[in-house]
Design a protein around this motif. Structure first.
Motif, PDB file in Angstrom:
ATOM      1  N   GLY A   5      61.370  56.761  65.970  1.00 23.79           N
ATOM      2  CA  GLY A   5      61.618  56.084  64.758  1.00 23.79           C
ATOM      3  C   GLY A   5      62.954  55.322  64.594  1.00 23.79           C
ATOM      4  O   GLY A   5      62.809  54.122  64.323  1.00 23.79           O
ATOM      5  N   GLU A   6      64.128  55.985  65.298  1.00 22.17           N
ATOM      6  CA  GLU A   6      65.248  55.270  65.464  1.00 22.17           C
ATOM      7  C   GLU A   6      65.161  54.097  66.447  1.00 22.17           C
ATOM      8  O   GLU A   6      65.625  53.125  66.056  1.00 22.17           O
ATOM      9  CB  GLU A   6      66.185  56.129  65.578  1.00 22.17           C
ATOM     10  N   SER A   7      64.538  54.258  67.427  1.00 18.47           N
ATOM     11  CA  SER A   7      64.456  53.438  68.578  1.00 18.47           C
ATOM     12  C   SER A   7      63.451  52.174  67.857  1.00 18.47           C
ATOM     13  O   SER A   7      63.899  50.904  68.374  1.00 18.47           O
ATOM     14  CB  SER A   7      63.712  53.785  69.921  1.00 18.47           C
ATOM     15  N   ILE A  46      54.639  48.107  61.651  1.00 21.71           N
ATOM     16  CA  ILE A  46      53.515  49.059  61.172  1.00 21.71           C
ATOM     17  C   ILE A  46      53.571  50.320  61.412  1.00 21.71           C
ATOM     18  O   ILE A  46      53.442  50.989  60.247  1.00 21.71           O
ATOM     19  CB  ILE A  46      52.303  48.252  61.513  1.00 21.71           C
ATOM     20  N   ASP A  47      54.098  50.803  62.323  1.00 18.64           N
ATOM     21  CA  ASP A  47      54.084  52.238  62.811  1.00 18.64           C
ATOM     22  C   ASP A  47      55.155  53.064  61.839  1.00 18.64           C
ATOM     23  O   ASP A  47      54.988  54.123  61.254  1.00 18.64           O
ATOM     24  CB  ASP A  47      54.630  52.571  64.057  1.00 18.64           C
ATOM     25  N   LEU A  48      56.474  52.152  61.569  1.00 23.06           N
ATOM     26  CA  LEU A  48      57.185  52.932  60.597  1.00 23.06           C
ATOM     27  C   LEU A  48      56.592  52.914  59.223  1.00 23.06           C
ATOM     28  O   LEU A  48      56.895  54.076  58.354  1.00 23.06           O
ATOM     29  CB  LEU A  48      58.643  52.099  60.555  1.00 23.06           C
ATOM     30  N   PHE A  49      56.125  51.936  58.785  1.00 24.88           N
ATOM     31  CA  PHE A  49      55.494  51.972  57.428  1.00 24.88           C
ATOM     32  C   PHE A  49      54.402  53.130  57.257  1.00 24.88           C
ATOM     33  O   PHE A  49      54.354  53.619  56.395  1.00 24.88           O
ATOM     34  CB  PHE A  49      54.741  50.656  57.163  1.00 24.88           C
ATOM     35  N   GLU A  50      53.640  53.127  58.205  1.00 27.09           N
ATOM     36  CA  GLU A  50      52.543  54.239  58.392  1.00 27.09           C
ATOM     37  C   GLU A  50      53.111  55.399  58.099  1.00 27.09           C
ATOM     38  O   GLU A  50      52.543  56.429  57.438  1.00 27.09           O
ATOM     39  CB  GLU A  50      51.543  53.951  59.417  1.00 27.09           C
ATOM     40  N   GLU A  51      54.145  55.906  59.009  1.00 30.05           N
ATOM     41  CA  GLU A  51      54.886  57.142  59.129  1.00 30.05           C
ATOM     42  C   GLU A  51      55.265  57.388  57.407  1.00 30.05           C
ATOM     43  O   GLU A  51      55.213  58.628  57.128  1.00 30.05           O
ATOM     44  CB  GLU A  51      55.872  57.182  60.148  1.00 30.05           C
ATOM     45  N   HIS A  52      56.015  56.553  56.867  1.00 28.89           N
ATOM     46  CA  HIS A  52      56.419  56.665  55.643  1.00 28.89           C
ATOM     47  C   HIS A  52      55.213  57.056  54.605  1.00 28.89           C
ATOM     48  O   HIS A  52      55.352  58.064  53.884  1.00 28.89           O
ATOM     49  CB  HIS A  52      57.319  55.357  55.139  1.00 28.89           C
ATOM     50  N   VAL A  53      54.344  56.094  54.737  1.00 25.74           N
ATOM     51  CA  VAL A  53      53.023  56.474  53.629  1.00 25.74           C
ATOM     52  C   VAL A  53      52.500  57.794  54.104  1.00 25.74           C
ATOM     53  O   VAL A  53      52.350  58.626  53.140  1.00 25.74           O
ATOM     54  CB  VAL A  53      52.052  55.165  53.897  1.00 25.74           C
ATOM     55  N   ARG A  54      52.241  58.188  55.188  1.00 24.36           N
ATOM     56  CA  ARG A  54      51.613  59.559  55.376  1.00 24.36           C
ATOM     57  C   ARG A  54      52.561  60.614  55.133  1.00 24.36           C
ATOM     58  O   ARG A  54      51.993  61.564  54.875  1.00 24.36           O
ATOM     59  CB  ARG A  54      51.100  59.622  56.867  1.00 24.36           C
ATOM     60  N   ASN A  55      53.625  60.387  55.448  1.00 27.61           N
ATOM     61  CA  ASN A  55      54.603  61.665  54.934  1.00 27.61           C
ATOM     62  C   ASN A  55      55.106  61.735  53.532  1.00 27.61           C
ATOM     63  O   ASN A  55      55.378  62.795  52.991  1.00 27.61           O
ATOM     64  CB  ASN A  55      56.015  61.444  55.717  1.00 27.61           C
ATOM     65  N   SER A  56      55.014  60.542  52.850  1.00 26.69           N
ATOM     66  CA  SER A  56      55.145  60.449  51.278  1.00 26.69           C
ATOM     67  C   SER A  56      53.977  60.437  50.262  1.00 26.69           C
ATOM     68  O   SER A  56      54.408  60.828  49.193  1.00 26.69           O
ATOM     69  CB  SER A  56      55.988  59.232  51.041  1.00 26.69           C
ATOM     70  N   HIS A 173      60.262  52.445  39.730  1.00 27.85           N
ATOM     71  CA  HIS A 173      59.527  52.795  41.275  1.00 27.85           C
ATOM     72  C   HIS A 173      60.362  52.602  42.267  1.00 27.85           C
ATOM     73  O   HIS A 173      61.580  52.373  42.402  1.00 27.85           O
ATOM     74  CB  HIS A 173      58.927  51.630  41.241  1.00 27.85           C
ATOM     75  N   ASN A 174      60.135  53.749  43.352  1.00 23.46           N
ATOM     76  CA  ASN A 174      60.894  53.877  44.336  1.00 23.46           C
ATOM     77  C   ASN A 174      60.650  52.832  45.305  1.00 23.46           C
ATOM     78  O   ASN A 174      59.436  52.105  45.398  1.00 23.46           O
ATOM     79  CB  ASN A 174      60.340  55.196  45.388  1.00 23.46           C
ATOM     80  N   VAL A 175      61.683  52.457  46.105  1.00 20.01           N
ATOM     81  CA  VAL A 175      61.275  51.219  47.232  1.00 20.01           C
ATOM     82  C   VAL A 175      61.783  51.940  48.449  1.00 20.01           C
ATOM     83  O   VAL A 175      62.999  52.612  48.535  1.00 20.01           O
ATOM     84  CB  VAL A 175      62.358  50.048  46.696  1.00 20.01           C
ATOM     85  N   PHE A 176      61.011  51.704  49.550  1.00 17.22           N
ATOM     86  CA  PHE A 176      61.337  52.086  50.822  1.00 17.22           C
ATOM     87  C   PHE A 176      61.593  50.777  51.443  1.00 17.22           C
ATOM     88  O   PHE A 176      60.904  49.883  51.707  1.00 17.22           O
ATOM     89  CB  PHE A 176      59.977  52.845  51.399  1.00 17.22           C
ATOM     90  N   SER A 177      62.775  50.797  52.036  1.00 14.80           N
ATOM     91  CA  SER A 177      63.215  49.513  53.022  1.00 14.80           C
ATOM     92  C   SER A 177      63.336  49.982  54.332  1.00 14.80           C
ATOM     93  O   SER A 177      63.907  51.096  54.462  1.00 14.80           O
ATOM     94  CB  SER A 177      64.353  48.844  52.451  1.00 14.80           C
ATOM     95  N   LEU A 178      62.820  49.174  55.412  1.00 11.73           N
ATOM     96  CA  LEU A 178      63.200  49.688  56.751  1.00 11.73           C
ATOM     97  C   LEU A 178      64.562  49.183  57.184  1.00 11.73           C
ATOM     98  O   LEU A 178      65.263  50.041  57.946  1.00 11.73           O
ATOM     99  CB  LEU A 178      62.147  48.807  57.624  1.00 11.73           C
TER     100      LEU A 178
END
Length: 181
Positions: A5-7, A46-56, A173-178
């Protein structure tokens, strides 16, 4: 976030261009066009957004994209999650019956709207856009979801301009920013 994720975040950051004094003096415009033209970077986003959604979020019914750059990321994420995608547009851009909310701009007013049958009461939605600046458009979209009786699970953006405090306007509302600047 895992090392992968960091990379991906580093790759993303390296593809955001800054244009000082655009569209007017004193503003630094953050350009996402290089992200869109590089398939590997777009996939990373999209990978990063997907990871966030699936985890949260255990259950999401719809991804709601804001006019116009939310339309770029939202359908890709919705497809990955196996859910639908709906549009929030500027007033007058959608056919058929619509529902709208008015909101303030820096110099004037605007309206956000969606088709009246786009979201059903009780549906769980995530909002997505490219950028959170002052928060007016994202807040209007949240207000529109409330008017439609949908449940806003959260908001997601590629870039957050922290010094403009847009996140305050979107509360509770929570905001998730990359990426944050």
């Amino acid at each position: 976030m895992a090392a992968g994720g960091e990379s991906k975040l580093q790759l993303l950051r390296s593809h955001i261009r800054a244009f000082p004094d655009f569209p007017k003096k004193g503003i630094v415009f953050r350009d996402i066009c290089p992200i869109l033209k590089d398939a590997a970077v777009l996939k990373a986003v999209i990978d990063l957004f997907e990871e966030h959604v699936r985890n949260s979020h255990q259950h999401v019914d719809l991804i709601v994209g804001l006019d116009a750059r939310g339309f770029l990321f939202g359908p890709l994420l919705a497809q990955r999650l196996g859910v639908g995608f709906v549009l929030v547009r500027k007033k007058g851009k959608l056919p058929g019956p619509t529902v709208s909310v008015a909101y303030d701009l820096e110099y004037g007013k605007a309206e956000a709207e969606m088709q009246a049958d786009a979201v059903a009461p009780g549906q769980k939605v995530l909002l997505i856009d490219d950028l959170l600046a002052t928060g007016g458009t994202l807040k209007a979209a949240c207000d529109l979801m409330r008017k439609m009786q949908a449940e806003v699970l959260g908001c997601m953006v590629v870039i957050e301009l922290k010094e403009l405090n847009g996140i305050d306007k979107v509360q509770p509302h929570n905001v998730f920013s990359l990426v944050q600047y």
